[in-house]
Each structure stands twice: as C-alpha cells, then as structure tokens.
Design an enzyme around this catalytic site. Structure first.
Site, short mmCIF file in Angstrom:
data_model
loop_
_atom_site.label_atom_id
_atom_site.label_comp_id
_atom_site.label_asym_id
_atom_site.label_seq_id
_atom_site.Cartn_x
_atom_site.Cartn_y
_atom_site.Cartn_z
N CYS A 164 9.57 -10.87 40.86
CA CYS A 164 8.19 -10.66 41.30
C CYS A 164 7.24 -11.16 40.23
CB CYS A 164 7.91 -9.18 41.52
SG CYS A 164 9.00 -8.45 42.70
N GLU B 181 3.75 -17.26 47.40
CA GLU B 181 4.92 -16.89 46.61
C GLU B 181 6.15 -17.63 47.15
OE1 GLU B 181 6.64 -12.88 46.99
OE2 GLU B 181 6.79 -12.84 44.82
N GLU C 33 5.55 -2.36 45.53
CA GLU C 33 5.55 -3.53 44.62
C GLU C 33 5.91 -4.74 45.48
OE1 GLU C 33 4.57 -3.27 41.72
OE2 GLU C 33 5.20 -1.36 40.85
N LYS D 121 18.09 3.40 49.78
CA LYS D 121 18.52 2.31 50.68
C LYS D 121 18.40 1.01 49.89
CE LYS D 121 17.37 -0.72 53.14
NZ LYS D 121 17.76 -2.15 52.89
C1 UN1 Z 1 10.66 -7.65 39.57
O1 UN1 Z 1 10.79 -8.87 39.57
O2 UN1 Z 1 10.43 -7.04 40.62
O3 UN1 Z 1 9.26 -7.96 33.84
C2 UN1 Z 1 10.82 -6.80 38.35
C3 UN1 Z 1 10.29 -8.38 34.35
C4 UN1 Z 1 11.42 -7.42 34.62
C5 UN1 Z 1 11.19 -6.68 35.89
C6 UN1 Z 1 10.88 -7.57 37.07
N1 UN1 Z 1 11.52 -6.49 33.52
O4 UN1 Z 1 10.41 -9.54 34.66
#
Ligand code: UN1
Length: 498
Positions: A282, A382, A248, A173
């Site tokens: 993230c 965040e 995550e 999804k």
């Molecule tokens: C994310 O933002 O969920 O290390 C992943 C990084 C990328 C992956 C980010 N290779 O910024």
C-alpha cells in the site's frame, strides 16, 4: 501430501462443510495447502465463540493479556525462519522481506504486550468538591479482521495484537491468497495460550466469509485492509450497525526529488520503494516526481538500475524481486502497462511478462518504469505492482501539487538536503506518512499507520499509540464521595457566588 486445513473456532481446528480451495506458490505454481470456504453457519459459530469468550477475556487483567501476547511474540521469533519461508512461498516476496514480514508481527506483539501495563486513561479535576472524574478504555467486544495477502503475517499481527491487548476476541478472515500464513500465525497464537474463543479463523473469500462477518450483528468492529471499492462496502455495513471501522485502502505514493537531492541515495530508495515486494505494498513508491533540473540524469539512471535487478525465485537469497502474487495480479499489472503504452506514456524500461524456463511457472513481470504525463492514468491510479511512473516538476510547489493530485493519501517522501523544503513538505503533503530522505515504505510499528482521502478515514491509525483507539471506546466515570447530591453546572454556579 498437501496439508488440508479447516477452521479454528473456540480453540480447536475443525472440519468445514464449505467447498475447498488451494493456495499456491506464485513463483512455481506448487500447491501448498488446501482450505475451506467458511460457510455462513461457520462464521456464525466463530462469532458466537468470540462473543462467549468476551466476558472472560475483558476481565482478564490487561497485564496478564500482555503476558500471553509476549509469549506469542517469543513463539513467532522462534519460528521466524519457518514462517518467513512460508510467507515467501505463498505470497512471493523475497526471503529477506518474508522474514521482515514476520518480524513486523513480532515487533508489534512485543510493543502491544507492554501496552497491557499502560493503557492509560486520564484523571480530570471535577468542578465540584469531593468528586473525582476519570476515563477508562473499554474493549469494543468481538471484532472482525479482514486482512490482505501482501503482508500476510505483519498486518494480521498489527490488527490482532491491538485487538487482543485491548480485550477484544477476534474473528480473522485472511486473504484467500495467503491462508497458510494465517493458519501458521494462528497456530503460534494457540500455542501462546489464548483462551478458547479469543482467537478464531474463518478462511474464505471477501464476498462470502468477509461479507458475512462485516454484516454480522455480533461483530462490534471491522478492521479491513484492501481495495477502495470493498472498503467502501465495509464502511457502509459498519455504518448500518453503527460500529467502529478501520480501513486501510491503498495508495499512490510519491517520492519528490528536489534539485539538491543526493542522487545515489535517491536511487537506492526508489529501487527499494518501487520494486520491493514487487511494488505490492500500500505504501509502495508508485510515482517519482523529479525537479526538472535533475530529471534527465534521474531518468537515465533509473532504467540502468532497474535493469540490474535480479528477478527470480524469491526463496533464493540472491533474488532482488520475485513474482507478483497471483494470476489476477499479473493480469492487472499487465493491463496497466498496456494502458500506459496506449495513452502515450514513454516506456523507459521493462514492460514485459518474463517467459521461458522457470519463469513460465510463475507470475514474473519486469521492473517497469514509465515517464508519464501528470493527467494520465498511470500518474493517478494505484497499480500494486512493479511499475513506477516518473513525472517532471518545475519547482517545489509544482511537485507538491502533483503529489497531492491523487485520490489517495497514505505515504509520501521528499529527498532534499535543504531543511526548508523538508519541513514544508511535512506540512504540505496530503498523506498520513511523510519520509525525508527515505522511500515511502518501511513504517515502524511503534508509530501510527494510516492515511487520508480514499486511503481511509483519518481516524484509522493502526500500530503505534493509536492502535488501541481502533479497538476501544472511552468510558467516562464520575465518582462523587461527598455524601450528598451535587449538581454540576448548578451547584458550581453557587460555589463561585453567581
Ligand atoms: C501495506 O502495504 O499495507 O511501511 C503495509 C511498510 C510496511 C507496511 C506496509 N511496514 O511498507
């Protein structure tokens, strides 16, 4: 003609009874394609297809599964430019990063394919003679993947690559902001030759298709990347079913700049970490914690560097930063900028939505830097946009205390030329990832990726050698070839004469 997509279930694209939604280019507003919101019945059908495919897929020798993954990697590589451009058009990251997004999936599929010829277990000595003990990795069964829009090919790549090599059929999804990237990715998997039912896609919203899947009794693991609140919900649904879950859930990642840092290197890293992908990672560098001796110099240079970034259509190779991904994202980032101003944080540069000409068609926000008090919301929450908070620290201990004062723990970084600070930071920073003299972004697929605290449970580690843990459980096998009943603990005691 805007292309109309359906669902991909049991190896075929099918029409859906669900309402349709549009996916748009966040830089231009152009409609790229339409997709259905998969209904509960359709999610059931996808889960059933995955369940039916499980027997055949788990019995397919892992090296053979690996060959199909490798073929998928080759197809993705061949289509890298086309897919990269779709990533940029649908999500808004600059084209170099769009290509990088696809490359991350290629890298992981290549890596996972090799795992098909490893997938090691252990052989362990028995305490009894003529008996052998070992462990085998077992696929958990059909899995649900719920993926975000910010890495619309890479993250589906990590999750699906690990699931598929492990022997788990997937029901996928994707984010409702990036279904076209997902559909194109699934087309590559289809072309690679995964058997029908091993790969299924059900577009829709988290609150509909996502939730049906998370709660579905036929799904044995949910892998989710997204926000903390939704993540907690997914965790609860998983707990009720006692299934595995991978979460995550974001970060408030900091770079610490010690007083001996190479400022030039630091500035390059901060610009890339904070404003790459318009801060929508993230792992984005959302805080810069600067030693007081370096603070004034860094603050001056930051504004100067941020103002040099070229903001525009991300498909243009010369653009440094594109739009944020949606109207909701734009509203949220502007809200945080407002909060910073109201709470008395000092705006060093940026802070505005860009307007006029082509900017009016998209969601463009200036790269923004605030000097922030450590107790304020901009220092703690965040934002997921091009907003960097700078904080002043007295010394190393103070810097680490600030870095660890947030509820997240994904990525972290220290810039220093002193090995002692670097090695202490590796131990002291509460995060799943620590970089030395590099920004908080840029994880490579052959290493584990995951966090601590509210980033997610510490047993969630995607990519790397740990990726298989996400989709397998350990089976312990005892083989007694002595030809008689041997009793562990009891006969063992006799053997040693107790
Ligand atoms: C994310 O933002 O969920 O290390 C992943 C990084 C990328 C992956 C980010 N290779 O910024």
């Amino acid at each position: 003609m805007v292309q109309e997509y359906g669902l991909f279930i049991h190896g075929k694209w099918r029409a859906s009874k669900g309402k349709r939604f549009e996916t748009r280019n966040p830089a231009t507003g152009e409609v790229l394609a339409t997709f259905p919101l998969a209904t509960a019945d359709e999610v059931n059908a996808a889960v059933k297809a995955a369940k039916d495919a499980f027997e055949g897929w788990r019995k397919t020798p892992a090296p053979r599964r690996g060959e199909i993954l490798l073929e998928a990697a080759r197809i993705l590589k061949r289509k890298k430019e086309e897919l990269g451009r779709i990533v940029t058009s649908e999500m808004g990251k600059v084209i170099a990063e769009g290509r990088g997004d696809v490359q991350e999936a290629i890298d992981f599929y290549t890596y996972a394919a090799g795992e098909g010829r490893r997938m090691f277990g252990e052989t362990v000595p028995s305490e009894l003679p003529n008996k052998m003990c070992m462990t085998l990795r077992m696929p958990v069964g059909p899995v649900g993947l719920i993926t975000p829009w910010n890495f619309p090919v890479a993250i589906p790549g990590w999750k699906s690559g690990a699931a598929l090599i492990a022997g788990c059929p997937i029901v996928f999804k994707p984010s409702s902001l990036t279904p076209l990237c997902a559909a194109k990715f699934v087309e590559c998997l289809d072309e690679a030759g995964f058997p029908p039912g091993v790969v299924n896609i059900v577009p829709g919203y988290g609150t509909t298709a996502g939730q049906y899947m998370a709660e579905h009794p036929g799904i044995n693991k949910i892998a989710f990347t997204g926000g903390v609140d939704t993540g907690k919900h997914v965790y609860e649904s998983a707990a009720k079913k006692m299934i595995k879950v991978g979460l995550e859930l974001g970060g408030k990642n900091a770079i610490i700049a010690m007083d001996d840092a190479n400022v030039e290197l630091l500035m390059d890293g901060v610009m890339f970490g904070a404003f790459g992908t318009a801060g929508q990672r993230c792992t984005a560098t959302s805080r810069l914690i600067v030693h007081e001796k370096l603070y004034d110099q860094v603050v001056d240079e930051l504004a100067e560097r941020a103002e040099k970034l070229r903001i525009g259509n991300p498909i243009d190779e010369k653009t440094d930063m594109g739009p944020v991904a949606s109207a909701d994202q734009e509203a949220k980032v502007l809200e945080y900028i407002g909060i910073g101003k109201r709470e008395g944080d000092q705006l060093l540069t940026g802070g505005k939505k860009l307007a006029g000409g082509p900017y009016d068609r998209g969601f463009f926000i200036q790269p923004t830097v605030f000097a922030v008090n450590r107790k304020k919301r901009l220092a703690l929450e965040e934002i997921f946009g091009p907003v960097l908070s700078v904080l002043k620290a007295k010394d190393y201990e103070d810097a680490v205390a600030i870095a660890n004062s947030v509820r997240y723990g994904l990525s972290s970084s220290i810039y220093t030329n002193d090995l002692r600070w670097a090695f202490r930071a590796m131990q002291d920073l509460e995060a799943g990832i620590t970089y030395v003299n590099a920004p908080t972004i840029g994880a490579e697929v052959q290493l584990p990726f995951g966090g601590t605290k509210e980033t997610g449970p510490t047993d969630t580690r995607e990519a790397g050698t740990t990726a298989l843990e996400e989709f397998t459980y350990w089976k312990t096998v005892y083989v007694d070839y002595s030809g008689r009943l041997q009793k562990a603990q009891i006969d063992t005691a006799k053997l040693v004469g107790e």
